[in-house]
Structure formats: C-alpha cells, structure tokens
Motif scaffolding. Structure first.
Motif, short mmCIF file in Angstrom:
data_model
loop_
_atom_site.label_atom_id
_atom_site.label_comp_id
_atom_site.label_asym_id
_atom_site.label_seq_id
_atom_site.Cartn_x
_atom_site.Cartn_y
_atom_site.Cartn_z
N CYS A 1 37.21 40.06 25.64
CA CYS A 1 37.23 41.00 26.64
C CYS A 1 38.79 41.89 26.21
CB CYS A 1 37.37 40.15 28.02
SG CYS A 1 37.99 41.72 29.34
N THR B 1 36.64 39.49 32.99
CA THR B 1 37.27 38.99 31.76
C THR B 1 36.37 37.99 31.13
OG1 THR B 1 39.53 39.82 31.97
CG2 THR B 1 40.03 37.95 31.35
N ARG C 1 44.17 36.17 24.94
CA ARG C 1 43.16 35.83 25.56
C ARG C 1 42.47 35.32 24.74
NH1 ARG C 1 43.24 34.96 30.66
NH2 ARG C 1 40.69 35.02 30.76
N SER D 1 46.49 36.67 37.38
CA SER D 1 44.59 37.20 37.37
C SER D 1 44.38 36.97 38.24
CB SER D 1 43.34 35.88 36.56
OG SER D 1 44.19 34.75 37.06
N GLU E 1 42.10 47.53 33.22
CA GLU E 1 40.72 47.44 33.36
C GLU E 1 39.50 47.18 31.93
OE1 GLU E 1 39.58 50.54 36.58
OE2 GLU E 1 38.75 48.77 35.78
N LYS E 2 38.98 45.45 32.67
CA LYS E 2 38.80 44.83 31.69
C LYS E 2 37.22 45.79 31.21
CE LYS E 2 42.23 42.28 33.24
NZ LYS E 2 42.32 42.47 34.24
N GLY F 1 48.81 41.79 34.61
CA GLY F 1 47.15 42.11 34.01
C GLY F 1 46.94 43.27 32.99
N ALA F 2 48.26 43.22 32.49
CA ALA F 2 48.44 44.32 31.01
C ALA F 2 49.71 44.11 30.89
CB ALA F 2 48.10 45.77 31.43
N ASN G 1 40.90 44.12 27.35
CA ASN G 1 41.73 44.69 28.83
C ASN G 1 42.39 46.10 27.82
OD1 ASN G 1 44.03 45.51 30.12
ND2 ASN G 1 44.64 43.46 31.17
#
Length: 541
Positions: free
Chosen positions: A440, A168, A436, A337, A446-447, A311-312, A442
C-alpha cells in the motif's frame, strides 16, 4: 468491573448538561455552535432518524467535508443507536457502490456537491433508502424538528461506530468499534495533571463530565480549542476530534475545499487555537513555508501548544522549523491506524525528541513485536517483526472473517492487533520503525492500493502491462508512479492515461509520474515484478 466508558451519544448529553451552556462546541468560520445547541440539534436528528424507521444497528454514512454538519450527523446517529461510518468523498460511483453495499448502508448524509455521484452509486445498494442532502429540506427538518420530551439517547456502550479504512490492508474495510472499547483506547477519561504527576482517571461518567466542566476554553490543560485539519472522513481526523469533544472541548474546522496554510494561521491567531491535528508533511511542509514567510508568524502562532500527526511521515526537519516559530509547542508524531487508535508515539519539543527520535509505546497498553511464527521478539533483537498491541480493540472488520483471523490473532490466550508496521525494540525499549509490510502507498495520508490503479490503467488500449509503486515526494511523503509497458505510443499518451484513470478513480489515486518501458514487468513465474518497476520509477523521479 467498574465504569470503562460510555456510548458517545449519551456522553455528549452528560457533558452538555454539566458544562456552561454557551461554551463553544463547534467553530467553523464565523459559525459558533454552543454545547447546548450541539446537544439539542443532535437530539433532534436522532429522534428524526428513529421516526423515519431507522433502528439500532442500522448503518448510516457521512459523505461530508469538515463542518459542523459532520458532527451533527455522526452524533445524531450515535444517539439514535444507528451506526455512523465515514465515506470518502473523493470516491467515484463504482467505488461508492461497492462500499454502500458491503457496509450495508440504510442511510447516507451527503454534501450537495457529491449528491449526484452518490445517487448513481445507489443502484447496487437497494437497502440505502434514505439520502439526506446537507442543506436540503430533509436535513433542515431533521435539525429543526424538536425531539419529543421523553427522548433519551442510546446509552449502549456496546453499540458500534464503523471506521472505513483508507485501504492500507486492501480495499476499504469497516472497522467495528464498540463505544466502550474506543473510550478506553482513546484514553478519554485520562486527565493530565501537573508535569511529573500521574493522570487522574475518572471512574464514572458523572465525574468525567464534572472534570470537563472545570476546563473551559481557552485551556492549556485540555489544549482547547482544538483545530482539526485532517479530513473527518479519515480515522486520524475523526479520532482526534472525538477525543476533543468527549472532553468537553471546542473543535474548530475550516470552511475550505483544500488546504490553505494562510487560512490555517489566521484561524489559529483569531480563535486562539491550542492544538491541531493533521497528517504528516503533506500539511506540515506548506504550513512551515507559510509561517516562515510571515512577519507576524510568532505572534499568530503563539497560542499553539500541541501539534498531533498520524497516518504519514512527519519529517524531523519540518518539526524543527515549526518549533523554531513557537518553541512552547509539543509535537506528537503517532503510529496509528483505524484499527489501533495509536500504538506508539514520538514526542518532540525544542529540547529534543523522546527515544532519540524513535517511537515509544503508548503508556497503559501492552505492546509486543512478533515474528512470522508469532514468537515474541525481545528488546535488542536485530530482527524486525510485526508491531502488535493488546488491550481495548475493535471487534474486527465487517464481514471479513479471514482477514480478522490474520489481523486479530489470539496468541497464548490473548487477543492481539497485528498493526502491519514492521519494527524492532531497541535495547532501551524504544521502537525502531521500518515500514509497512504490504505494498500500500501512503500519499499525504491517503492510502492507495496499487492493484486498483493498475486495473484502471490496464483497461486503456495502449497499455500492455503496468506496475504502480510509490516514489519519494518532498510534500506528500510518497507519490503515485505508474511504470507502463506499452502496446503502442499514441500522441499525448500521459494526458490520455491521466484522464482515463481520473474517470474511474478518486483524484489522489491518479499517477503523478509515468515511466514507459519496453522491459517485462513480470517475473519468470508470471507474478508482478515490483522490484524492477520500483527501480525504473525511482530513476525517473
């Protein structure tokens, strides 16, 4: 100052000595590992690692799928004083070689299916002298050779484990977590009581272990057994699993190489799982689809009491669909995170969502929002700033002094984590999340760092210039789109570009959409023009 937490390795032993010996610790398909065996096997591994010459502070990676072997290796390292670190098994040799060298690996636990690519990556990591293939003779020897009678696990609460970021904040970094800080950040010794009552906080490891013994699974209070669907190689899955185990719970993982909703539902039904952890709509959407297609959905999912996601994006509509199947559930959607272990949450039940669907700061942590000049923004401000928290924090990133100063600044004498999440406090104190503050992407948790994919595509002879952006996707939140300015247009170009990237990068980094253009993808000053690329990609998505 009183007890603030323990080394996770010594805590495992304290819990194993206190709970009933045959309590299940790890469940994987038909395999059930008791707490007594979990403790014994990780003792053996720790003693074996010391016997090979690994010392406290050396680093060992886990390039492993979800399985008991992951936790055996991780806690074996913790007991030995060796620093465990997650390694993404999607990575190719070039990506792995960079990580092995930068993280200073001395040992690697690796699945047989990834052993060849891992071996190819070791040329640039001369200190990585111990490669332990799961299922091989070295692994069997570690697990089966009894630890000496005088073996004692490391009890250093200042000892470390690393969490490799998904990228990220750029290329993957190793977040350095002391066990004691993580224990507090994860709020491991905070035990829930009856609704409306404050949690009980254990003041010693002995008290903590004794409390764990009071909650054998199945337990609504502990939400155990707990089913981890997120990959353990990512912080979200790892943190959720560590919390479950450090409370004496039962952790379930599924023997599969991909996500199978039917298998998940059957596992919940057959094992009576009380909670599960996953990463947003990438998991929730197919799970909701599968549940709605089953006549036995309500019965199969009846044991479930809590779903945790981080995370998403986890869409409100998908939450509602899951709650319609089991209205008894609580859904926790977390902003977190690898660096924060959770900053804010939204809790959703059949009755509605906290904060009107907006996030609320995690209780017991000091949370603030700062502008670009580190001025704190008050509640009700229309200005968005960077969400930050203080309190128990990691030491920072391994070998990243400049990034540490930027991410963990000291403001008015207090150390803060700048999460990178742009947000504002509403008048009622809830947190309105904007997104964000970097590029990055997402995709399903997965980043993906755009410049890395751009570099891979740029090396193809047909590509003149390229910008990589994220566009909306109903399942994964965002998908990778490549906007390509061409030198020429050979036949079957999309397939050629796909193969070209796939040879160099992990599969989840491969673009799912290609847009070809004759327009310049650069601004007048020569910098990348992501705004134009984003518009072109969204028009085609």
């Amino acid at each position: 100052m009183g007890w603030l937490g323990s080394n996770f390795g010594s805590a495992l032993k304290a819990i194993a000595r206190t709970v009933e010996p045959d309590r299940p610790a790890l469940v994987h398909g038909d395999d059930v590992i008791s707490w007594a065996d979990f403790d014994r096997i990780t003792d053996n591994i720790a003693a074996g690692l010391r016997e090979t010459g690994l010392k406290p502070g050396d680093v060992a990676g886990q390039q492993l799928r979800n399985s008991p072997a992951y936790m055996f290796a991780w806690f074996g390292c913790a007991k030995a004083g060796v620093i465990p670190v997650n390694i993404n098994y999607h990575y190719k040799a070039g990506e792995l070689g960079d990580i092995f060298a930068r993280f200073g690996l001395k040992a690697l636990f690796v699945e047989e299916e990834f052993a060849q690519v891992a071996a190819a990556a070791c040329d640039g990591a001369p200190d990585l002298t111990h490669r332990i293939v799961i299922g091989g003779s070295a692994w069997a020897k570690l697990c089966d050779t009894p630890a000496p009678p005088d073996f004692a696990p490391s009890d250093d609460s200042d000892g470390l484990f690393y969490v490799a970021t998904g990228g990220t904040t750029g290329m993957p970094k190793a977040v350095m977590w002391p066990f004691g800080e993580a224990w507090q950040a994860f709020q491991i010794s905070s035990w829930m009581r009856a609704l409306g009552e404050p949690p009980w906080i254990a003041e010693t490891l002995e008290d903590h272990a004794a409390e764990a013994a009071c909650h054998p699974p199945p337990s609504d209070a502990m939400r155990s057994p707990s089913l981890c669907l997120s990959p353990l190689m990512h912080g979200a899955g790892q943190f959720a699993s560590l919390i479950a185990l450090m409370r004496g719970g039962t952790l379930i993982t599924i023997p599969a190489t991909g996500f199978d909703s039917g298998q998940v539902i059957d596992t919940v039904r057959d094992r009576g799982a009380k909670s599960m952890a996953f990463v947003g709509d990438a998991f929730a959407l197919p799970l909701a689809d599968a549940l709605e297609a089953r006549a036995d959905a309500a019965e199969a999912f009846a044991s479930m009491r809590m779903i945790t996601s981080s995370g998403a994006i986890f869409s409100a509509a998908v939450k509602e669909r899951l709650l319609a199947i089991n209205p008894q559930m609580i859904i926790v959607d977390a902003l977190g995170s690898s660096e924060s272990a959770g900053t804010a949450v939204t809790i959703t039940t059949a009755a509605g969502s906290t904060g009107g669907g907006h996030f609320s700061a995690v209780p017991g942590r000091e949370t603030a929002i700062f502008d670009a000049d580190f001025n704190e923004l008050p509640a009700g401000s229309e200005e968005y700033g960077t969400l930050a928290r203080s309190g128990p924090l990691p030491l920072g990133y391994l070998g990243e002094d400049e990034k540490n100063a930027e991410t963990f600044p000291v403001i008015s004498g207090k150390r803060w984590l700048m999460t990178g999440d742009m947000a504002r406090f509403r008048e009622d104190g809830s947190i309105e999340f904007k997104g964000r503050d970097n590029m990055c992407i997402n995709t399903g948790g997965e980043k993906v760092f755009p410049e890395e994919v751009e570099g891979a595509l740029q090396s193809h002879p047909a590509v003149d210039d390229v910008r990589v952006v994220g566009v909306p996707d109903p399942r994964f939140g965002r998908k990778i789109a490549a906007v390509v300015q061409l030198r020429d247009r050979p036949a079957d170009l999309e397939a050629a570009l796909d193969s070209h990237v796939r040879e160099r990068l992990a599969g989840y980094k491969v673009p799912r959409l290609y847009v070809f253009t004759g327009e310049s993808l650069r601004l007048n000053n020569g910098k990348p023009d992501y705004r134009t690329a984003q518009s072109l990609a969204e028009a085609e998505a």
